[in-house]
Design a protein around this motif. Structure first.
Motif, PDB file in Angstrom:
ATOM      1  N   TYR A 230       0.845  -1.531  -0.117  1.00  0.00           N
ATOM      2  CA  TYR A 230      -0.129  -0.300  -0.068  1.00  0.00           C
ATOM      3  C   TYR A 230       0.833   1.621   0.184  1.00  0.00           C
ATOM      4  CZ  TYR A 230      -3.585  -3.479   1.278  1.00  0.00           C
ATOM      5  OH  TYR A 230      -4.230  -4.464   1.329  1.00  0.00           O
ATOM      6  N   LEU A 231       1.848   1.654   0.163  1.00  0.00           N
ATOM      7  CA  LEU A 231       3.075   2.630  -0.292  1.00  0.00           C
ATOM      8  C   LEU A 231       3.075   2.700  -1.425  1.00  0.00           C
ATOM      9  CD1 LEU A 231       5.429   1.524   2.985  1.00  0.00           C
ATOM     10  CD2 LEU A 231       4.180   3.262   2.830  1.00  0.00           C
ATOM     11  N   HIS A 232       2.433   3.695  -1.838  1.00  0.00           N
ATOM     12  CA  HIS A 232       2.599   4.314  -2.999  1.00  0.00           C
ATOM     13  C   HIS A 232       4.116   5.118  -3.434  1.00  0.00           C
ATOM     14  CE1 HIS A 232       2.113   6.262  -7.829  1.00  0.00           C
ATOM     15  NE2 HIS A 232       1.169   4.800  -7.332  1.00  0.00           N
ATOM     16  N   ALA A 233       5.336   4.752  -3.881  1.00  0.00           N
ATOM     17  CA  ALA A 233       6.637   5.172  -4.026  1.00  0.00           C
ATOM     18  C   ALA A 233       6.421   6.236  -4.538  1.00  0.00           C
ATOM     19  CB  ALA A 233       7.547   4.143  -4.274  1.00  0.00           C
TER      20      ALA A 233
ATOM     21  N   VAL B 165      -4.932   2.287   0.020  1.00  0.00           N
ATOM     22  CA  VAL B 165      -3.279   3.168  -0.485  1.00  0.00           C
ATOM     23  C   VAL B 165      -3.231   4.161   0.320  1.00  0.00           C
ATOM     24  CG1 VAL B 165      -1.953   3.380  -2.007  1.00  0.00           C
ATOM     25  CG2 VAL B 165      -3.536   1.906  -2.400  1.00  0.00           C
ATOM     26  N   THR B 166      -4.153   5.304   0.196  1.00  0.00           N
ATOM     27  CA  THR B 166      -4.416   6.999   0.992  1.00  0.00           C
ATOM     28  C   THR B 166      -3.175   6.396   2.424  1.00  0.00           C
ATOM     29  OG1 THR B 166      -5.862   7.892  -0.902  1.00  0.00           O
ATOM     30  CG2 THR B 166      -5.567   9.156   1.970  1.00  0.00           C
ATOM     31  N   ILE B 167      -4.320   5.067   2.983  1.00  0.00           N
ATOM     32  CA  ILE B 167      -3.712   5.420   4.665  1.00  0.00           C
ATOM     33  C   ILE B 167      -2.275   5.011   4.761  1.00  0.00           C
ATOM     34  CG2 ILE B 167      -3.852   4.264   6.724  1.00  0.00           C
ATOM     35  CD1 ILE B 167      -7.196   3.870   5.397  1.00  0.00           C
ATOM     36  N   ALA B 168      -1.802   4.242   4.313  1.00  0.00           N
ATOM     37  CA  ALA B 168      -0.542   4.342   4.549  1.00  0.00           C
ATOM     38  C   ALA B 168       0.172   5.126   3.240  1.00  0.00           C
ATOM     39  CB  ALA B 168      -0.366   2.850   3.534  1.00  0.00           C
TER      40      ALA B 168
END
Length: 259
Positions: free
Chosen positions: A76-79, A181-184
């Protein structure tokens, strides 16, 4: 400072940090009003607005470290999003925190209440249904992401927050990023923001070190637990919980300033 005052600070910090990991905010959205009003109401001690903004700036740094650590094994961490928003927000938060000393306590409180109100409005706007919960195929406007993050960083730097409570609505409503994805990702961006905010508060002498240390201990304990809990909660309920939290804080801040 009394033992009862420090225990109260620890409990309040733990509550805010747990929520930070749960809904993807840095904890300042709830810790700011709690630390500003609850110790005084209990008669154990009190903070000024500058004290609170400095202490939670450092606390959020450690709370987000714990939250990001909790998401390290997921997808979920979008680089790319972290890169664009993180770079802008760390610059903005440093500038905002450096100039925050020139703001009166009432101006800091008004800025905080306005940010919370804007976040509430954004959370209740109609949102596009998004089914994907991982970062694959997520697209966004790089200019909007970077520009909005800079503005949030400046505003959040003033009040000692890292801005996650308004970053999350921006990601959900404006950038159309899936909830998990937003939260992470917001936690990672908030971590970068808190570096700039903490540095500015330390440079300008706005950090009460003992309460900040107590808040850090609470963050390291509670934030990872919140992140683990979030994995077992449906995304729509996390979103609703954040909206209710933002509404409650905004109403409380405005009431306290009007009475």
């Amino acid at each position: 400072m009394t033992v009862s005052f420090l225990i109260t600070v620890f409990v309040l910090g733990a509550v805010g940090s747990y929520i930070s990991g749960l809904v993807g905010v840095g904890g300042s959205i709830i810790n700011y009003p709690l630390l500003l009003y609850v110790p005084a109401l209990l008669g154990v001690g009190s903070f000024t607005a500058h004290d609170v903004s400095g202490a939670i700036a450092v606390q959020v740094l450690f709370a987000t470290v714990g939250g990001v650590w909790g998401y390290r094994k997921g997808s979920y961490l979008h680089a790319s999003l972290i890169g664009y928003m993180g770079t802008s927000i760390i610059i903005g938060s440093l500038l905002g925190s450096l100039f925050s000393g020139a703001f009166s306590e009432s101006m800091i409180n008004i800025t905080y209440a306005l940010l919370a109100t804007i976040a509430v409005i954004m959370m209740v706007l109609p949102q596009q249904s998004m089914q994907q919960e991982a970062q694959e195929s997520v697209s966004f406007s790089r200019w909007i992401a970077a520009g909005s993050a800079f503005v949030v960083g400046v505003s959040a730097g003033i009040v000692g927050a890292a801005g996650a409570f308004i970053l999350v609505p921006i990601m959900l409503v404006v950038l159309k990023i899936p909830t998990r994805v937003t939260i992470a990702t917001s936690l990672a961006v908030t971590l970068l923001s808190s570096i700039g905010t903490s540095a500015g508060k330390l440079i300008t002498g706005q950090v009460p070190f003992l309460p900040a240390a107590v808040l850090i201990a609470a963050s390291l304990l509670a934030a990872p637990l919140g992140a683990k809990t979030a994995r077992h909660v449906q995304a729509k309920w996390l979103q609703r919980a954040l909206a209710v939290l933002l509404l409650g804080v905004a109403v409380e801040m405005w009431i306290q300033m009007l009475i």
